[in-house]
Design a protein around this motif. Sequence first.
Motif, PDB file in Angstrom:
ATOM      1  N   LEU A   1       4.148  11.406  -2.034  1.00 58.54           N
ATOM      2  CA  LEU A   1       3.344  11.877  -0.895  1.00 58.54           C
ATOM      3  C   LEU A   1       3.024  10.735   0.051  1.00 58.54           C
ATOM      4  CD1 LEU A   1       0.952  14.269  -2.811  1.00 58.54           C
ATOM      5  CD2 LEU A   1       2.565  14.952  -1.040  1.00 58.54           C
ATOM      6  N   ASN A   2       2.946   9.533  -0.471  1.00 60.37           N
ATOM      7  CA  ASN A   2       2.628   8.364   0.346  1.00 60.37           C
ATOM      8  C   ASN A   2       3.873   7.590   0.751  1.00 60.37           C
ATOM      9  OD1 ASN A   2      -0.444   7.899   0.446  1.00 60.37           O
ATOM     10  ND2 ASN A   2      -0.060   8.565  -1.657  1.00 60.37           N
ATOM     11  N   SER A   3       5.022   8.220   0.642  1.00 61.88           N
ATOM     12  CA  SER A   3       6.262   7.510   0.932  1.00 61.88           C
ATOM     13  C   SER A   3       6.212   6.842   2.298  1.00 61.88           C
ATOM     14  CB  SER A   3       7.440   8.488   0.913  1.00 61.88           C
ATOM     15  OG  SER A   3       8.607   7.803   1.316  1.00 61.88           O
TER      16      SER A   3
ATOM     17  N   ALA B   1      -2.885   5.575  -5.243  1.00 59.87           N
ATOM     18  CA  ALA B   1      -1.455   5.914  -5.313  1.00 59.87           C
ATOM     19  C   ALA B   1      -0.606   4.673  -5.606  1.00 59.87           C
ATOM     20  CB  ALA B   1      -1.013   6.611  -4.034  1.00 59.87           C
ATOM     21  N   PRO B   2      -0.691   3.616  -4.799  1.00 59.90           N
ATOM     22  CA  PRO B   2       0.139   2.454  -5.128  1.00 59.90           C
ATOM     23  C   PRO B   2      -0.248   1.804  -6.456  1.00 59.90           C
ATOM     24  CG  PRO B   2      -1.336   1.958  -3.292  1.00 59.90           C
ATOM     25  CD  PRO B   2      -1.409   3.438  -3.524  1.00 59.90           C
ATOM     26  N   LEU B   3      -1.524   1.884  -6.830  1.00 57.73           N
ATOM     27  CA  LEU B   3      -1.931   1.335  -8.126  1.00 57.73           C
ATOM     28  C   LEU B   3      -1.171   2.030  -9.250  1.00 57.73           C
ATOM     29  CD1 LEU B   3      -3.740  -0.253 -10.063  1.00 57.73           C
ATOM     30  CD2 LEU B   3      -5.469   1.519  -9.807  1.00 57.73           C
TER      31      LEU B   3
ATOM     32  N   ALA C   1      -3.540  11.188   0.531  1.00 61.40           N
ATOM     33  CA  ALA C   1      -3.283  11.115  -0.904  1.00 61.40           C
ATOM     34  C   ALA C   1      -3.061   9.697  -1.408  1.00 61.40           C
ATOM     35  CB  ALA C   1      -2.095  11.999  -1.274  1.00 61.40           C
ATOM     36  N   SER C   2      -3.255   8.713  -0.569  1.00 61.40           N
ATOM     37  CA  SER C   2      -3.300   7.328  -1.059  1.00 61.40           C
ATOM     38  C   SER C   2      -4.581   7.133  -1.863  1.00 61.40           C
ATOM     39  CB  SER C   2      -3.282   6.354   0.129  1.00 61.40           C
ATOM     40  OG  SER C   2      -4.035   5.207  -0.161  1.00 61.40           O
ATOM     41  N   PHE C   3      -5.603   7.938  -1.559  1.00 60.95           N
ATOM     42  CA  PHE C   3      -6.889   7.869  -2.235  1.00 60.95           C
ATOM     43  C   PHE C   3      -7.356   6.422  -2.363  1.00 60.95           C
ATOM     44  CE2 PHE C   3      -5.257  12.031  -3.895  1.00 60.95           C
ATOM     45  CZ  PHE C   3      -6.094  12.793  -3.110  1.00 60.95           C
ATOM     46  N   ASN C   4      -7.361   5.736  -1.224  1.00 61.18           N
ATOM     47  CA  ASN C   4      -7.887   4.367  -1.128  1.00 61.18           C
ATOM     48  C   ASN C   4      -7.181   3.373  -2.045  1.00 61.18           C
ATOM     49  OD1 ASN C   4      -9.911   5.153   0.762  1.00 61.18           O
ATOM     50  ND2 ASN C   4     -11.024   6.060  -0.940  1.00 61.18           N
TER      51      ASN C   4
ATOM     52  N   GLY D   1       0.846  -1.189   0.000  1.00 59.12           N
ATOM     53  CA  GLY D   1       0.000   0.000   0.000  1.00 59.12           C
ATOM     54  C   GLY D   1       0.883   1.240   0.000  1.00 59.12           C
ATOM     55  N   MET D   2       0.363   2.334   0.479  1.00 54.87           N
ATOM     56  CA  MET D   2       1.090   3.612   0.570  1.00 54.87           C
ATOM     57  C   MET D   2       1.807   3.939  -0.741  1.00 54.87           C
ATOM     58  SD  MET D   2       2.271   3.315   4.567  1.00 54.87           S
ATOM     59  CE  MET D   2       2.775   5.031   4.715  1.00 54.87           C
ATOM     60  N   ASP D   3       3.142   3.916  -0.753  1.00 55.71           N
ATOM     61  CA  ASP D   3       3.841   4.314  -1.979  1.00 55.71           C
ATOM     62  C   ASP D   3       3.915   3.201  -3.027  1.00 55.71           C
ATOM     63  OD1 ASP D   3       5.857   2.678  -0.958  1.00 55.71           O
ATOM     64  OD2 ASP D   3       7.028   4.359  -0.225  1.00 55.71           O
ATOM     65  N   GLY D   4       3.631   1.973  -2.652  1.00 50.58           N
ATOM     66  CA  GLY D   4       3.594   0.887  -3.627  1.00 50.58           C
ATOM     67  C   GLY D   4       4.903   0.658  -4.359  1.00 50.58           C
TER      68      GLY D   4
END
Lengths: 251, 251, 251, 251, 251, 251, 251, 251
Positions: free
Chosen positions: H221-223, E215-217, E209-212, E181-184
């Motif tokens: 941003l999700n780092s 972001a990692p996607l 800002a992961s927006f569910n 998750g998170m930064d992926g």
Amino acid sequence: MEIEKLKQLLEQVKSGQIDVDAALEQLRRLPYENLDGFAQLDHHRTLRNGFPEVVLGQGKQPEQVAAIVCRLAEHSDKVLVTRVDQAMADIVCTEMPDVVYKSLPRLLVLDRSKPIEKIPGILVVTAGTADMPVAEEAAVTAELMNNSVERMYDVGVAGIHRLLGQVENLWRARVIIVVAGMDGALPSVIGGLVSVPVIAVPTSVGYGASFNGLAPLLTMLNSCAAGVGVVNIDNGFGAAVLASRINQSGQ
Amino acid sequence: MEIEKLKQLLEQVKSGQIDVDAALEQLRRLPYENLDGFAQLDHHRTLRNGFPEVVLGQGKQPEQVAAIVCRLAEHSDKVLVTRVDQAMADIVCTEMPDVVYKSLPRLLVLDRSKPIEKIPGILVVTAGTADMPVAEEAAVTAELMNNSVERMYDVGVAGIHRLLGQVENLWRARVIIVVAGMDGALPSVIGGLVSVPVIAVPTSVGYGASFNGLAPLLTMLNSCAAGVGVVNIDNGFGAAVLASRINQSGQ
Amino acid sequence: MEIEKLKQLLEQVKSGQIDVDAALEQLRRLPYENLDGFAQLDHHRTLRNGFPEVVLGQGKQPEQVAAIVCRLAEHSDKVLVTRVDQAMADIVCTEMPDVVYKSLPRLLVLDRSKPIEKIPGILVVTAGTADMPVAEEAAVTAELMNNSVERMYDVGVAGIHRLLGQVENLWRARVIIVVAGMDGALPSVIGGLVSVPVIAVPTSVGYGASFNGLAPLLTMLNSCAAGVGVVNIDNGFGAAVLASRINQSGQ
Amino acid sequence: MEIEKLKQLLEQVKSGQIDVDAALEQLRRLPYENLDGFAQLDHHRTLRNGFPEVVLGQGKQPEQVAAIVCRLAEHSDKVLVTRVDQAMADIVCTEMPDVVYKSLPRLLVLDRSKPIEKIPGILVVTAGTADMPVAEEAAVTAELMNNSVERMYDVGVAGIHRLLGQVENLWRARVIIVVAGMDGALPSVIGGLVSVPVIAVPTSVGYGASFNGLAPLLTMLNSCAAGVGVVNIDNGFGAAVLASRINQSGQ
Amino acid sequence: MEIEKLKQLLEQVKSGQIDVDAALEQLRRLPYENLDGFAQLDHHRTLRNGFPEVVLGQGKQPEQVAAIVCRLAEHSDKVLVTRVDQAMADIVCTEMPDVVYKSLPRLLVLDRSKPIEKIPGILVVTAGTADMPVAEEAAVTAELMNNSVERMYDVGVAGIHRLLGQVENLWRARVIIVVAGMDGALPSVIGGLVSVPVIAVPTSVGYGASFNGLAPLLTMLNSCAAGVGVVNIDNGFGAAVLASRINQSGQ
Amino acid sequence: MEIEKLKQLLEQVKSGQIDVDAALEQLRRLPYENLDGFAQLDHHRTLRNGFPEVVLGQGKQPEQVAAIVCRLAEHSDKVLVTRVDQAMADIVCTEMPDVVYKSLPRLLVLDRSKPIEKIPGILVVTAGTADMPVAEEAAVTAELMNNSVERMYDVGVAGIHRLLGQVENLWRARVIIVVAGMDGALPSVIGGLVSVPVIAVPTSVGYGASFNGLAPLLTMLNSCAAGVGVVNIDNGFGAAVLASRINQSGQ
Amino acid sequence: MEIEKLKQLLEQVKSGQIDVDAALEQLRRLPYENLDGFAQLDHHRTLRNGFPEVVLGQGKQPEQVAAIVCRLAEHSDKVLVTRVDQAMADIVCTEMPDVVYKSLPRLLVLDRSKPIEKIPGILVVTAGTADMPVAEEAAVTAELMNNSVERMYDVGVAGIHRLLGQVENLWRARVIIVVAGMDGALPSVIGGLVSVPVIAVPTSVGYGASFNGLAPLLTMLNSCAAGVGVVNIDNGFGAAVLASRINQSGQ
Amino acid sequence: MEIEKLKQLLEQVKSGQIDVDAALEQLRRLPYENLDGFAQLDHHRTLRNGFPEVVLGQGKQPEQVAAIVCRLAEHSDKVLVTRVDQAMADIVCTEMPDVVYKSLPRLLVLDRSKPIEKIPGILVVTAGTADMPVAEEAAVTAELMNNSVERMYDVGVAGIHRLLGQVENLWRARVIIVVAGMDGALPSVIGGLVSVPVIAVPTSVGYGASFNGLAPLLTMLNSCAAGVGVVNIDNGFGAAVLASRINQSGQ
């Protein structure tokens, strides 16, 4: 008080207790340090607004809101709290019995001001009945700001005759707040029927591709009728402040 | 041809050349392997559509398009190429002199069919004059599919009297294609004025928060008038196909 | 009543009680002022729709809905409330015992009309079983609008043989409502198999990059099969209205 | 002309050539059929706007625009074309020598009206120099609508002293148009300094996460200062129309 | 059964009870009408998958799920239900005592198959401990599909030594599922360390800002390491199916 | 070379020139400082990939690309440059005459390797002809990586019989790359027809609500057929790398 | 322990028990295999951070968190858990009585370290009172990392005098964390007033077109004041880590 | 000059030419009216930045830029213009021969300052070679601000050994600017390897689902590594300003 300090400084210059360069040095620091002391800005604002104190209830604890309202009520005879649910209202009203809760627009209102004649000119229009909470937030706010407000609800464009049947009412207004969710098309039609300022308020009424009000927001920003200003989704309060400023412009 | 092969197989079963189990095994593979041979599906489609061949010009080389049109013209007396710029048109028309280029809707049209009586019922409406290229893509396509088409252009909601002044024309239609960019509000108003199917076509006309047609697309999907079907942004062709299917439904 | 007033005006012109210019002046104001009095528009709509009254239940108080249904039931023998949860249904049904709650499509239905023969032609298809609530919203609505409806559920494209095995049913329909979430691919496949109008309804079934139905919505708008009209996410009701208009077109 | 027809009808009623019921029947159809004839709406709009004719140049052919301007110039002594590039301007100005091209705001202006005293009250503010084209579109439009306009450019919030140094100018305005790209923060600061209506215009100035103006648009919609109305990205024209309506409100 | 009918038809042809043309006519309708009867497709799929029946629990009623599982259990010795909460699990397990609920991956598993030797080769890696539910959904699914699965959890890139310390384990795998998750960012690093297929699963772990999981996607789709395939957010199940197909490829 | 240095260190330890603690201290710094020296990782990767050197042409200067290709050609007998336009190709091919430009997939290919037998198993499928450039990028890349590749183009779901007619070809593949723009529905259908891994490549083919490939990307991520891995929009190269890894898995 | 093993290896080389080539082979595998053993990286990090252990509470079970905190407390005298609700806090604090729960920033803090002198230099500023939870998350985190922190709350740009009145405080700071929701304009203004690093934290405070913090996030990324670094929405913790690194830089 | 005027006022007070109250009145207006005169703010900023003048070239005319640079060069010995293409550079450099154009970072630099010793501490890292233009924008800007800058390019995470092989260089830096497009994963890895501030710069390098840099922006941003501050997409300049402030903090 700061004004006093400044006066003392000038007296000291006059009397020679402090020389000009030293005074100059002190004055150079004034603009930011002592702004509170001058506070023209803020007083200016209060005087012209006639409406100094608003609290956003959402995201605060009921006790916090009650405390804030109490404190504000010491300086101001009108206090408005927006986005208040029933539970918060119950707690605040218990502590402040002259605060009134309006459940449809979810507003807490304290109004100890003397009745004065309201300034006519604001019309609030909705596309559907589901837009009424936002519309009432606008209407009650505008009334508290000394405007008299007319309402024309449920005249959405899918039944255009409902709107056209009341077009004379549109023409009487000095500024029109148009509240609409779903397709948000009403401000475009009204904007073409009148020559007064139109304030468009998108609402989160709808589902699916409404994306919580994004659809009517974009519609209103792209209105093919010029002369339409848009506020945030569900922001009846903001629309009322803008409408009141327009309505009282030149007064 | 495949039908022939199947017939042979049955003849062989009949004559005892092949036994039932072996025939059964061959038949089990039929649904996917030999579908082309049967091709009911495709013929069926051709018969009912009366409009077999369309090419998307955009993103292809002019020479490719010319070659495709030539090939298609061998089997079909009508060919349509969409999203064609002038340069591509020049090249194709040089090779195929009876192909006509319509520059506003950017269509190449080959029509060698015998004139027949068109089926009335389709009305194409636009909000503004800038929506006309998309509207004409719809209108010309629908005409090529044997519909007669009426046009009502530049009747956007910001001047609602322009639309209302022609409401009788709306009431005459059997299906209405409404083309609009910017706020995309027109289908909602028309949807409330009529009881026939309305096909809404958002266009990329506009700028800024139109986001290349996203704004009118969302408006139309959220139309407060029920009975509105939406197609892709700038997709006049698709609207015409849907309208033609509706207009010729039951014929 | 307004018609009466207009008649009086004409009588006065005839009798000379009012001169032509004064009458002209009064008439000039008619189009907007007195539209309610004429109300052709609205009657026209009622007559042709055969389905005048629908309420969006979501976002309203149960008591409000009960009151609205009561009032509507005075003028109309059919009332439909959409997006109703069990709690709201219980309250409304207690007050209006002949209102029926359909829990799967979350509809409240009042139907006191005389049984008439339904018009066949509408087929409702779903990709999965999870799309059934939206499909049933469409089917029940269409039935209430005097259409007979066939259902073909759980024929999503990941098991294409399920759909192909029933292709004859597709070919019998006059208009097809296709309900699909997740990848939303089913309308493209069906659109290629038939030549009748296809109405695509994206659903919020799915998770993650479905983004509450955005994914199938975009899929359907970009369908490579022409002749597909799209409605809002989860909008079974809107699809039914459009389908009914198409199905009853020309009747 | 339609008014004439209506007058004839009334004369016929008066003279007995047509009876009341037949006249009534004709009148019932008036609201939609003959609206153009009445055209109060439109005249009404012209009278109060003092600014009847605007053309969006973008997306049209230069020749089309020249033709439209010629035609409009027959009825109106002021014509404005927005979003015009140099090439289009050259062609139009060749055909219409009294049309003036303003290259910064990309406007074509025809103004044959008699000089009258402009109404003061509109202030146009920009955050940066790159926002000037949009600001000038607003200023020139507002001037053409008989407002006198003051300008305060390049006072963005990253150098807040530039703005504060001119705060008296802010306080003199009756309505303020604030034009800003990038972070779009200026309207919030100005909205807190004044009590007059603020119209915020996001611009596409910036790059990256500005997303062509989406960033300042959202900033402005979420302004923590109430009383701010927002228009479309880069829409200086629309801001001017709204400002003019506000500024001339009550005149 | 359909095969029987087909056999009868062939027997009738053989015996002359039906002539070749009539038989041909019946066969022409086969591909779509009787596909269920042939069902090669479906059997084919079952045989090769070794894993026929999966149910998406989310959005269904517990009773529905219980009924579906019962029915499926009649034909299949393995059933898997995904996205099941505790309440649903309790109800299903009461009715089907040999169904096991795995609470971390929220799976209901019925496995009555005989133990066979699992095929090694799948490694499931997570960036953080919060990604474990999705990782376990993948691992348990893959195990049920006859793969043996290794796990390497909590080796996110912000502590790269944790991953590098176990690089030999990466090199042993035949296919790697990377859940983050998170930064992926993890799939990019692993994709550069190995030469086997990498399946990236973005998770909704994170906030803001992961927006569910968006972001990692996006990170994973833009991986600078080639050879990475991405599945839907939180879709451990889908990753497992793909990994199993790869792992068993050529077996 | 670093290995030499390490050897020297050990020799020094052995000979007593350096004591164990000092050697230990030097070794502690090894993992990061001297990694290049060891470079197992990188060699490892080269050995197993059989395909070491790829350059992204887009955004580079033609001269830069020519220089890079020259340098890479010294170490590697295969070089691939992706996203190359004709102008860049002309410059590179002039300097490196044995580099071949493939204009449809916009690839520059240098292949001086000895012909070896290709590994069969990869099938590349497209929905439309406009998806061919991306498909060819995948096919040529996979071929360069020693796979033999079959192609099945223009079998989109709107004409499902085209796909079903070739289903045997699908069943022969060991891994399938499915390339589709617009609705992106094809991978869902194919995923349901086969039990091998499917790699889905969305393309930017389309317009309007395709949003440059976002629509098919979301469709594919939400595929109702499990076992589908998705790569970036238009990323034929990435799909080929993944497919090659799968195809050569276990070899 | 790994260092020991390495030492043994060197001893064996020294004593001749193992020859140089065999030792070399073992060392070659070190970088990845035995990294944990070396762990310079990690120790390095611990030494310089002075703050080794943080847990994200959100999405974990209270019991899990309690267990993790217990384990971490064995090695570290400071533990921080972020995004903890009251229920989780109650359970953890019952098991670990010296853990303190700070309800506003929703932090669990264990601090058994000896009091040392804090390093001054960090200022935390908020636009509104609703931003305080995020600001306190930042402040408490920074304090735990041995910084002394000043606070300046509720100085949003809509009342710019509040900020300017305290500008001397801004000038005293070595790094400033600015926390703001809604329009997120405050960092731009502060960034223009100071020359020290500014860390901007967008919050999800707001509604409608704030889109859960997207609006202030974009504002801050587009800040017209250079020298502003942005962290994730509501990420007070991350801002504090960055601020602490800056504040302690060079110490 | 304003300071002079203030001095005169004080002299007049001292000499009795003006009384204290009148002087007080004049001073009250100072904060806003005469701020330019005081301008501490601005001078303050200049002094501490050592870098007063920057121009955004993009969107301006070459002649405008030349004029601005000329004017700025009168007051400042360093001028920087960002986002300049070759054509603009040619024109400016013709007029200002001592302006230097750096084509890779697209910067125009005027530096007439005396050489001074640069402050070491800034390291600029890129994931790929395509990120170099943005990295050089950062590096050149930081150098112009009196920092010495080290560069470490092309060490993206898909070949993690490249980065790890230079980890000592990371550890030497006082602040690290990390520039990355595509997956944007590099800052997370570096953030975990160091304890100094990391500034992450997403770039628009990539295609498809990179959405012009949105993907790496969200990644950063999700780092999962704390202590990372993010700037706008492609904003090398902003990163340099922030890095310089950090690097010179405490000097």
